[in-house]
Design a protein around this motif. Sequence first.
Motif, PDB file in Angstrom:
ATOM      1  N   ASP A  53     -43.362  65.119 -49.527  1.00 38.05           N
ATOM      2  CA  ASP A  53     -44.532  64.828 -48.694  1.00 38.05           C
ATOM      3  C   ASP A  53     -45.485  63.835 -49.354  1.00 38.05           C
ATOM      4  N   SER A  54     -45.460  63.740 -50.671  1.00 38.69           N
ATOM      5  CA  SER A  54     -46.356  62.797 -51.351  1.00 38.69           C
ATOM      6  C   SER A  54     -46.036  61.357 -50.964  1.00 38.69           C
ATOM      7  N   GLU A  55     -44.800  61.087 -50.575  1.00 35.89           N
ATOM      8  CA  GLU A  55     -44.422  59.738 -50.149  1.00 35.89           C
ATOM      9  C   GLU A  55     -45.185  59.317 -48.891  1.00 35.89           C
ATOM     10  N   LEU A  56     -45.547  60.282 -48.064  1.00 35.01           N
ATOM     11  CA  LEU A  56     -46.311  59.977 -46.854  1.00 35.01           C
ATOM     12  C   LEU A  56     -47.706  59.474 -47.189  1.00 35.01           C
ATOM     13  N   GLN A  57     -48.229  59.887 -48.327  1.00 34.11           N
ATOM     14  CA  GLN A  57     -49.576  59.513 -48.729  1.00 34.11           C
ATOM     15  C   GLN A  57     -49.617  58.254 -49.586  1.00 34.11           C
ATOM     16  N   THR A  58     -48.568  57.985 -50.311  1.00 29.34           N
ATOM     17  CA  THR A  58     -48.628  56.902 -51.297  1.00 29.34           C
ATOM     18  C   THR A  58     -47.710  55.723 -51.002  1.00 29.34           C
ATOM     19  N   ASN A  59     -46.848  55.843 -50.023  1.00 25.71           N
ATOM     20  CA  ASN A  59     -45.841  54.826 -49.770  1.00 25.71           C
ATOM     21  C   ASN A  59     -45.924  54.396 -48.295  1.00 25.71           C
ATOM     22  N   LEU A  60     -46.604  53.291 -48.048  1.00 27.78           N
ATOM     23  CA  LEU A  60     -46.832  52.849 -46.674  1.00 27.78           C
ATOM     24  C   LEU A  60     -45.538  52.548 -45.914  1.00 27.78           C
ATOM     25  N   SER A  61     -44.578  51.947 -46.559  1.00 21.75           N
ATOM     26  CA  SER A  61     -43.320  51.633 -45.870  1.00 21.75           C
ATOM     27  C   SER A  61     -42.574  52.902 -45.496  1.00 21.75           C
ATOM     28  N   TYR A  62     -42.514  53.846 -46.417  1.00 25.11           N
ATOM     29  CA  TYR A  62     -41.840  55.118 -46.124  1.00 25.11           C
ATOM     30  C   TYR A  62     -42.563  55.830 -44.983  1.00 25.11           C
ATOM     31  N   CYS A  63     -43.879  55.879 -45.058  1.00 21.46           N
ATOM     32  CA  CYS A  63     -44.672  56.551 -44.025  1.00 21.46           C
ATOM     33  C   CYS A  63     -44.470  55.874 -42.666  1.00 21.46           C
ATOM     34  N   ALA A  64     -44.443  54.548 -42.637  1.00 25.84           N
ATOM     35  CA  ALA A  64     -44.218  53.819 -41.385  1.00 25.84           C
ATOM     36  C   ALA A  64     -42.815  54.103 -40.840  1.00 25.84           C
ATOM     37  N   ALA A  65     -41.825  54.188 -41.712  1.00 22.42           N
ATOM     38  CA  ALA A  65     -40.457  54.486 -41.274  1.00 22.42           C
ATOM     39  C   ALA A  65     -40.383  55.883 -40.658  1.00 22.42           C
ATOM     40  N   ILE A  66     -40.999  56.848 -41.305  1.00 21.48           N
ATOM     41  CA  ILE A  66     -40.995  58.214 -40.781  1.00 21.48           C
ATOM     42  C   ILE A  66     -41.740  58.268 -39.452  1.00 21.48           C
ATOM     43  N   ALA A  67     -42.875  57.579 -39.371  1.00 20.25           N
ATOM     44  CA  ALA A  67     -43.647  57.553 -38.126  1.00 20.25           C
ATOM     45  C   ALA A  67     -42.814  56.954 -36.997  1.00 20.25           C
ATOM     46  N   TRP A  68     -42.122  55.857 -37.282  1.00 22.86           N
ATOM     47  CA  TRP A  68     -41.299  55.228 -36.253  1.00 22.86           C
ATOM     48  C   TRP A  68     -40.179  56.163 -35.791  1.00 22.86           C
ATOM     49  N   LEU A  69     -39.534  56.823 -36.729  1.00 24.30           N
ATOM     50  CA  LEU A  69     -38.441  57.712 -36.367  1.00 24.30           C
ATOM     51  C   LEU A  69     -38.943  58.926 -35.581  1.00 24.30           C
ATOM     52  N   LEU A  70     -40.113  59.438 -35.931  1.00 24.59           N
ATOM     53  CA  LEU A  70     -40.699  60.530 -35.146  1.00 24.59           C
ATOM     54  C   LEU A  70     -40.991  60.063 -33.726  1.00 24.59           C
ATOM     55  N   TYR A  71     -41.555  58.880 -33.615  1.00 24.08           N
ATOM     56  CA  TYR A  71     -41.859  58.304 -32.300  1.00 24.08           C
ATOM     57  C   TYR A  71     -40.574  58.091 -31.502  1.00 24.08           C
ATOM     58  N   GLN A  72     -39.598  57.484 -32.139  1.00 26.11           N
ATOM     59  CA  GLN A  72     -38.325  57.194 -31.478  1.00 26.11           C
ATOM     60  C   GLN A  72     -37.620  58.482 -31.060  1.00 26.11           C
ATOM     61  N   ARG A  73     -37.593  59.462 -31.942  1.00 21.91           N
ATOM     62  CA  ARG A  73     -36.931  60.729 -31.624  1.00 21.91           C
ATOM     63  C   ARG A  73     -37.622  61.428 -30.456  1.00 21.91           C
ATOM     64  N   SER A  74     -38.945  61.427 -30.432  1.00 22.10           N
ATOM     65  CA  SER A  74     -39.654  62.101 -29.345  1.00 22.10           C
ATOM     66  C   SER A  74     -39.363  61.424 -28.007  1.00 22.10           C
ATOM     67  N   HIS A  75     -39.227  60.107 -28.008  1.00 26.11           N
ATOM     68  CA  HIS A  75     -38.907  59.406 -26.763  1.00 26.11           C
ATOM     69  C   HIS A  75     -37.454  59.613 -26.348  1.00 26.11           C
ATOM     70  N   LEU A  76     -36.558  59.680 -27.308  1.00 29.32           N
ATOM     71  CA  LEU A  76     -35.155  59.949 -26.974  1.00 29.32           C
ATOM     72  C   LEU A  76     -35.006  61.342 -26.392  1.00 29.32           C
ATOM     73  N   GLN A  77     -35.686  62.315 -26.988  1.00 26.34           N
ATOM     74  CA  GLN A  77     -35.590  63.685 -26.504  1.00 26.34           C
ATOM     75  C   GLN A  77     -36.240  63.832 -25.139  1.00 26.34           C
ATOM     76  N   SER A  78     -37.368  63.168 -24.932  1.00 28.19           N
ATOM     77  CA  SER A  78     -38.013  63.289 -23.625  1.00 28.19           C
ATOM     78  C   SER A  78     -37.171  62.621 -22.536  1.00 28.19           C
ATOM     79  N   ASP A  79     -36.404  61.583 -22.895  1.00 29.13           N
ATOM     80  CA  ASP A  79     -35.515  60.936 -21.921  1.00 29.13           C
ATOM     81  C   ASP A  79     -34.392  61.875 -21.492  1.00 29.13           C
ATOM     82  N   ASP A  80     -34.019  62.843 -22.360  1.00 29.40           N
ATOM     83  CA  ASP A  80     -32.981  63.804 -22.017  1.00 29.40           C
ATOM     84  C   ASP A  80     -33.407  64.713 -20.869  1.00 29.40           C
TER      85      ASP A  80
END
Length: 160
Positions: A114-141
């Motif tokens: 979890d510390s990567e979310l606070q200190t690593n902007l690229s990692y945090c952005a990647a996780i944010a994008w995947l959360l966003y993408q996953r939520s949209h894929l699941q809602s499309d189901d």
Amino acid sequence: MQTGDELPKSNHAMFLRGACYMYITAEHLREQVIKPTLEYLGAWSSEAERELLAVALRKTEVGLFSRREPGLGLFHITSTQHRDLWDRYLAFRPDIASRVRGLASQRAFLSNPDSELQTNLSYCAAIAWLLYQRSHLQSDDWRDSRGVNIAPDSAVAAHA
């Protein structure tokens, strides 16, 4: 020694009572973090870039390490969301999981992911994008052939 009043505004840093509050411009965030991260993930599009930037800017306070609401890092991702993404999404997508893991530091990720979310902007952005993408894929189901949401109430609440 300089005080906050003597620093030019272009530094995007504010010093107050010995503490440093860092600020980042939206343009810098877009150009130096979001776009390269999405390109690295093979997910870049102007729409994806705009959406991820909009998520970061929806907050009322734009300080990089500001405390606004529960969650960690710029996108306020909770530990639960972070672990769930790894356990229920990335665990079944080894190629993308490997790319995301490549953004994280070697030791810190193993001892405190979890510390990567606070200190690593690229990692945090990647996780944010995947959360966003996953939520949209699941809602499309949960949409019928006309695009009408047919999800049960619990599924809609889980993805809101």
